[in-house]
Structures are given as structure tokens and as C-alpha cells.
Design an enzyme around this catalytic site. Structure first.
Site, PDB file in Angstrom:
ATOM      1  CD  GLN A 182      -3.076  -1.011   1.645  1.00 27.63           C
ATOM      2  OE1 GLN A 182      -3.728   0.104   1.832  1.00 27.63           O
ATOM      3  NE2 GLN A 182      -3.809  -2.138   2.072  1.00 27.63           N
ATOM      4  CE  LYS A 198       1.647   1.871   6.485  1.00 26.51           C
ATOM      5  NZ  LYS A 198       1.325   0.643   6.864  1.00 26.51           N
ATOM      6  CD  GLU A 221      -1.467  -0.701   5.217  1.00 26.82           C
ATOM      7  OE1 GLU A 221      -1.269  -1.654   5.639  1.00 26.82           O
ATOM      8  OE2 GLU A 221      -0.666   0.407   5.286  1.00 26.82           O
ATOM      9  CG  PHE A 306      12.795   4.958   8.802  1.00 21.33           C
ATOM     10  CD1 PHE A 306      12.095   4.811   8.082  1.00 21.33           C
ATOM     11  CD2 PHE A 306      14.076   4.401   8.873  1.00 21.33           C
ATOM     12  CE1 PHE A 306      12.111   4.086   6.898  1.00 21.33           C
ATOM     13  CE2 PHE A 306      14.328   3.592   7.584  1.00 21.33           C
ATOM     14  CZ  PHE A 306      13.550   3.615   6.644  1.00 21.33           C
ATOM     15  CG  LEU A 307      12.115   0.619  13.573  1.00 18.83           C
ATOM     16  CD1 LEU A 307      11.860  -0.718  13.463  1.00 18.83           C
ATOM     17  CD2 LEU A 307      12.167   1.160  15.206  1.00 18.83           C
ATOM     18  CG  ASP A 371      -1.774  -6.545   6.409  1.00 20.53           C
ATOM     19  OD1 ASP A 371      -1.753  -7.598   5.346  1.00 20.53           O
ATOM     20  OD2 ASP A 371      -1.427  -5.777   6.232  1.00 20.53           O
ATOM     21  CG  ASP A 391       1.697  -3.255   7.656  1.00 21.76           C
ATOM     22  OD1 ASP A 391       0.846  -2.365   7.615  1.00 21.76           O
ATOM     23  OD2 ASP A 391       1.517  -4.284   6.757  1.00 21.76           O
TER      24      ASP A 391
HETATM   25  N1  LIG Z   1       8.994   2.080  11.397  1.00 17.65           N
HETATM   26  C1  LIG Z   1       9.945   1.395  10.488  1.00 17.65           C
HETATM   27  N2  LIG Z   1      10.997   1.507  10.262  1.00 17.65           N
HETATM   28  C2  LIG Z   1      11.625   0.793   9.253  1.00 17.65           C
HETATM   29  N3  LIG Z   1      11.295  -0.055   8.445  1.00 17.65           N
HETATM   30  C3  LIG Z   1       9.985  -0.097   8.527  1.00 17.65           C
HETATM   31  C4  LIG Z   1       9.051   0.481   9.701  1.00 17.65           C
HETATM   32  N4  LIG Z   1       7.877   0.349   9.492  1.00 17.65           N
HETATM   33  C5  LIG Z   1       7.912  -0.667   8.345  1.00 17.65           C
HETATM   34  N5  LIG Z   1       9.008  -0.947   7.883  1.00 17.65           N
HETATM   35  C6  LIG Z   1       9.309  -1.729   6.744  1.00 17.65           C
HETATM   36  O1  LIG Z   1       8.721  -1.274   5.606  1.00 17.65           O
HETATM   37  C7  LIG Z   1       8.063  -2.458   5.116  1.00 17.65           C
HETATM   38  C8  LIG Z   1       6.667  -2.119   4.632  1.00 17.65           C
HETATM   39  O2  LIG Z   1       5.810  -1.377   5.515  1.00 17.65           O
HETATM   40  P1  LIG Z   1       4.470  -1.768   5.777  1.00 17.65           P
HETATM   41  O3  LIG Z   1       4.621  -3.161   6.102  1.00 17.65           O
HETATM   42  O4  LIG Z   1       3.979  -0.848   6.867  1.00 17.65           O
HETATM   43  O5  LIG Z   1       3.677  -1.521   4.362  1.00 17.65           O
HETATM   44  P2  LIG Z   1       2.370  -2.169   3.826  1.00 17.65           P
HETATM   45  O6  LIG Z   1       2.244  -1.664   2.556  1.00 17.65           O
HETATM   46  O7  LIG Z   1       1.439  -1.958   4.867  1.00 17.65           O
HETATM   47  O8  LIG Z   1       3.054  -3.734   3.697  1.00 17.65           O
HETATM   48  P3  LIG Z   1       2.066  -4.961   3.349  1.00 17.65           P
HETATM   49  O9  LIG Z   1       1.813  -5.023   1.813  1.00 17.65           O
HETATM   50  O10 LIG Z   1       3.087  -6.199   3.497  1.00 17.65           O
HETATM   51  O11 LIG Z   1       0.970  -4.908   4.321  1.00 17.65           O
HETATM   52  C9  LIG Z   1       7.669  -3.430   6.571  1.00 17.65           C
HETATM   53  O12 LIG Z   1       7.418  -4.804   6.187  1.00 17.65           O
HETATM   54  C10 LIG Z   1       9.170  -3.312   7.031  1.00 17.65           C
HETATM   55  O13 LIG Z   1       9.989  -3.840   6.447  1.00 17.65           O
HETATM   56 MN   LIG Z   2       0.239  -3.718   5.461  1.00 21.59          MN
END
Ligand SMILES: Nc1ncnc2c1ncn2[C@@H]1O[C@H](COP(=O)(O)OP(=O)(O)OP(=O)(O)O)[C@@H](O)[C@H]1O
Ligand SMILES: [Mn+2]
Length: 487
Positions: A182, A198, A221, A306-307, A371, A391
Site C-alpha cells: 500500500q 501513511k 490501510e 523510522f527504525l 494483515d 504495519d
Molecule cells: N518504522 C519502520 N522503520 C523501518 N522500516 C519499517 C518501519 N515500518 C515498516 N518498515 C518496513 O517497511 C515495510 C513495509 O511497511 P508496511 O508493512 O507498513 O507496508 P504495507 O504496505 O502495509 O505492507 P504490506 O503490503 O506487507 O501490508 C515493512 O515490512 C518493514 O520492512
Molecule cells: Mn500492511
């Protein structure tokens, strides 16, 4: 004649040589198939083989919308993860104990398998450029506070300042964040900090039902779910969700006029007096039917801290979550207690993560997060670190229905940390909904969730406690309430 004999001899030698080489190669190939893996845990746990951050992320060009919907409705793919799973439709957990020969995405064989926490660690330069170089800013204090046991310490003094900074420090650059299905943005702030962002997509009151008309993979989301998840996780005492704050941004001033990401900018347009964009992500989310629109110029977003990568590469690695709610994955554990086997297996009982996963089940029951197909851990601590709850954007979708199957890790394993149980009991004294409301009251986009969602927290807390107590009733206090699974 002599020359003829010599030529004949040479040919025979060459043929025998070639034959020998082929035979040796085939034997080696066969033997390798049954070779023990370097990292046994890795194989048994079904570590993820997908390159989530690979160059295929934007595959919008080859997307055929009808085809995707058709495949999804037939259950052939349920979301991006399933589409990419190299193992087809069978669960990794069901795979036989003998390791299979591993292959890269292009089909060639991998030479040596690295542990999951090393894989891909150097593949993304973009992850390396926000490292701790001081301790003056709250975000730097947060980075320094990350430990094996939690993302931040209890009562971290910098936390209010960090949330305030995420909501207010000047945005200096914005781009698309690659990874996941997303839309997410990558914001750089004037204090050197970086946030995963987001955008708001639907009003707070919108209830996503999760039925045939509203299947889980089409749920968009919710920015507010990320914020509420941080506050809930903190109150539950896990401290495994990165700090997230709401923020009201001016889409024109802060993205359209500031971003250098041409791909992102190309998707901007005006609709009924509101500035909108589509972004780049999985084709069933990033398309004209799903515009992300501001109100005029203003848009609510979630800003999640961010981590740090601690010296390079992607900061986290992921593994398959055995109790995934995916259509196919859930068939494995809904009909049978999968935990019986895990509890006998030192690969699962060693260390902390099975107990962490049980707590992840509790957390996902509270937020109703369908999810969670994988779980994340910090690369820095390898298997020893805490499981992170990253996430949470699909949480907080429907406050009216509780799905107790999220609690399968509890009622199948009948184990939970004693400290967690006691903490949950304590939370019933002062209502969790009140604590949540008050914890989120300072957020710039408060009220972060509706009252119905807050009420659901109290109700779900009761259900979690009842589920644990049922286990205690059957197996006894000392069997159920534990601090470790190692014997
Ligand atoms: N706070 C953060 N710091 C660093 N990396 C992060 C952080 N949050 C998420 N990520 C990385 O970014 C990726 C994508 O973020 P997220 O899972 O929120 O996206 P998404 O579009 O909802 O993914 P999905 O399609 O898998 O549901 C995560 O799998 C993780 O590897
Ligand atoms: Mn997600």
C-alpha cells in the site's frame, strides 16, 4: 597409422573425462539436495524467501486489473504476499523436515544460505543514511534506547517530545517508500529524522466489514490505526510498535512543491477542488479507482518513526507467522492445534519469540488485524530480540465484531507470560478505553479513533483474560503462566 591411434586414444580420454565430470557433478547435485542446512532454525521456521524490497515492487505496468480481481476472487492470490510466495499455496509450516534445494528468484541455485537476519542486509542503500550521530534530538534518544527487549524503555522521557517533533518539525523532502503493497511515503525532517507516512484514505466512522463484499485483501490501510496501535501497544506494556503521531500536512506546500520524486509527482491531480495523488504501490491499490485525496490542500497522515539499521542495510527481518489469517494459511491452524508440536520443538521453545508471538496474537485480537502474515524482528539482535509489531494499518477496521480466532496462539499453546497476564488484569482496574482516550488526546488528529473502537478495547480485554483463565482452569496456573519456555 600411429597418428590415427594417437587421435583415437585422445578422443577416448576426452570422452571418458567428460563422462567422469558429468557423473561427479550429478552426484554432488543429488547429495546437495539432502545436505543439512547451516541454519536449521531458519528452515524449520519457514523464513521468508521473498525479496520484499526487490525491483518488482512497482509492477503497475504489467497489471491487468480484471485478471487480478478474478484471481483474487478464486482465492488463487489473496494479496501481494501470496502472489509472490515461492512455495505456491502450501503453508511453509507443512513442508517436510528435509530441506529442499533452494533457488533464487531467477531459478538458479543459491550457493550458501545465510541466516534470515543477514539476508538482504546490504541490498538497500536508502536504509543506511539515517544513523545515530548524536543524542540531542528526541529521535536520536529513541534510537539509542532501542534494546533487545523493547523498542523503547518504560516511561521514556523523550517520548512526548519525539511525538511532538514528528508532528511539527519542518518536512524537507518527501518520496515514495518502496516496499509493501500500500501507499507509503518517506519523509525527511529538518532535524535529520525520517518517518514512514501513511495517508488518510477514509473517514474514522467507515467500518470495513470483512465479508464477501469487503474481503480482507482489499481493505485499505488506515493512518489512524498506526497511531492507535502505538498507544495501545504502549499501554499493554509490550513497547514493540514504533512511535507514531498524526499530522496535518499541506499537500501542495509539503509534497507537490517540495518532493523530488518525479514518479510520485506524476500521479498528482485535482478532483472536485481537492488535491489528490495515486502513488506507486500494488496495482490493486494504486489506481484511478483509489485516489488519495486531501480536503483542498490539507491531508491527515500518520508519521511513524523510522527504525535505525544499526550499521547498514534493512533494520528488520521477517518470518512467517504460523497463525496468519490468510485464507489458505488459516486452514492449517483453524482445524487443528498446531502449537502442540511447537511446544515439543526446541527450535520454537528456545528464546523468547513463541511467547512474543502469543502476545502478538493478543495484540492483533485487540486491533483486529488480518494483515499479520509475517512477524518482524530486529536484525541487530538476530533471534534474541523481541518480535516487533510493524504495519498495523489494517487494524481498527470493525469495532463491532470480535474474532476470537486471533487468540489461537493462546488457546492452542495455553502459555502466556505471567507478567503480561498480571499487567492485563491490572488494566481492568482503570478502564483501558479511558487510558487509550487520554493517551491519544494530545495527538494533532485527535480523536484518533471513534468511541466504538475504544469501547471494543474494554470488551476485548475481558475476552483475552477469559481465554487465559480457561487455560489456567484446565492446565493449572504454573503450567500456563510462565516467563520462559526453556526447560
Ligand atoms: N518504522 C519502520 N522503520 C523501518 N522500516 C519499517 C518501519 N515500518 C515498516 N518498515 C518496513 O517497511 C515495510 C513495509 O511497511 P508496511 O508493512 O507498513 O507496508 P504495507 O504496505 O502495509 O505492507 P504490506 O503490503 O506487507 O501490508 C515493512 O515490512 C518493514 O520492512
Ligand atoms: Mn500492511
Amino acid at each position: 597409422m600411429f597418428r590415427f591411434v594417437m587421435r583415437f586414444k585422445t578422443r577416448v580420454f576426452v570422452s571418458v573425462g567428460v563422462l567422469l565430470i558429468f557423473t561427479t557433478l550429478s552426484a554432488v547435485h543429488l547429495l546437495k539436495q539432502f545436505e543439512a542446512p547451516e541454519d536449521l532454525e531458519d528452515t524449520n521456521l519457514g523464513f521468508d524467501r521473498r525479496a520484499r524490497f526487490g525491483p518488482n515492487n512497482g509492477r503497475a505496468n504489467t497489471w491487468n486489473k480484471q485478471e487480478t480481481y478474478l484471481l483474487m476472487s478464486k482465492g488463487q492470490i489473496s494479496d501481494e504476499r501470496h502472489q509472490n510466495d515461492s512455495g505456491g499455496n502450501e503453508s511453509q509450516i507443512l513442508k517436510p523436515p528435509l530441506p529442499r534445494p533452494r533457488r533464487t528468484e531467477d531459478g538458479s541455485k543459491l550457493k550458501k544460505r545465510q541466516p534470515a537476519w543477514e539476508r538482504g542486509s546490504s541490498s538497500k542503500k536508502a536504509w543506511d543514511d539515517q544513523e545515530i550521530v548524536g543524542k540531542g534530538h528526541p529521535w536520536q534518544q529513541f534510537h539509542l534506547d532501542i534494546s533487545q527487549d523493547a523498542l523503547y524503555s518504560e516511561g521514556a522521557l523523550y517520548m512526548d517530545d519525539l511525538l511532538r517533533d514528528l508532528a511539527s518539525v519542518r518536512i524537507v523532502n518527501t518520496s515514495m517508500f518502496q516496499g509493501g503493497s500500500q501507499v507509503k511515503l518517506d519523509f525527511r525532517l529538518a532535524d535529520g529524522n525520517r518517518a514512514i507516512v501513511k495517508p488518510m484514505r477514509s473517514p474514522r466512522e467507515f467500518v470495513y466489514k470483512y465479508n464477501n463484499d469487503e474481503p480482507f485483501w482489499l481493505d485499505q490501510e488506515r493512518h489512524n490505526a498506526e497511531i492507535a496501535a502505538f498507544h495501545l501497544d504502549r499501554l499493554l506494556g509490550f513497547r514493540r510498535v514504533p512511535p507514531c503521531s498524526g499530522r496535518l500536512i499541506n499537500l501542495t506546500q509539503e509534497i507537490l512543491l517540495k518532493s523530488k520524486d518525479q514518479e510520485l509527482l506524476n500521479t498528482f491531480f485535482w478532483k472536485d477542488g481537492n488535491l489528490c495523488f495515486i502513488g506507486k504501490c500494488a496495482p490493486w491499490f494504486c489506481n484511478e479507482d483509489h485516489p488519495i485525496c486531501a480536503q483542498g490542500h490539507l491531508m491527515e497522515v500518520s508519521m511513524c518513526q523510522f527504525l535505525p539499521s544499526f550499521g547498514g542495510g534493512i533494520p528488520i527481518f521477517e518470518m512467517e507467522y504460523p497463525w496468519s489469517q490468510g485464507v489458505k494459511e488459516s486452514q492449517v491452524w483453524k482445524g487443528k492445534n498446531i502449537c502442540v508440536d511447537y511446544l515439543k520443538d526446541p527450535v520454537w521453545t528456545r528464546g523468547r519469540f513463541l511467547l512474543d508471538l502469543i502476545e502478538q496474537g493478543i495484540f492483533d485480537f485487540f486491533i483486529r488485524n488480518y494483515d499479520r502474515h509475517h512477524f518482524d524482528m530486529m536484525r541487530k539482535y538476530k533471534r534474541l530480540g523481541t518480535v516487533l509489531f510493524l504495519d498495523n494499518g489494517k487494524g481498527f477496521g470493525n469495532p463491532h465484531v470480535d474474532d476470537t480466532t486471533f487468540l489461537a496462539p493462546i488457546y492452542q499453546c495455553c502459555k502466556v507470560r505471567r507478567s503480561t497476564y498480571l499487567h492485563l488484569k491490572e488494566l481492568t482496574q482503570l478502564r483501558l478505553s479511558d487510558r487509550m482516550r487520554s493517551s491519544m488526546s494530545h495527538d494533532p488528529i485527535a480523536p484518533v479513533v471513534t468511541e466504538d473502537h475504544l469501547q471494543a478495547m474494554d470488551r476485548r480485554l475481558e475476552t483475552v483474560l477469559q481465554t487465559i483463565e480457561k487455560c489456567i482452569h484446565v492446565h493449572g496456573d504454573s503450567q500456563v503462566l510462565v516467563e520462559t519456555l526453556d526447560n
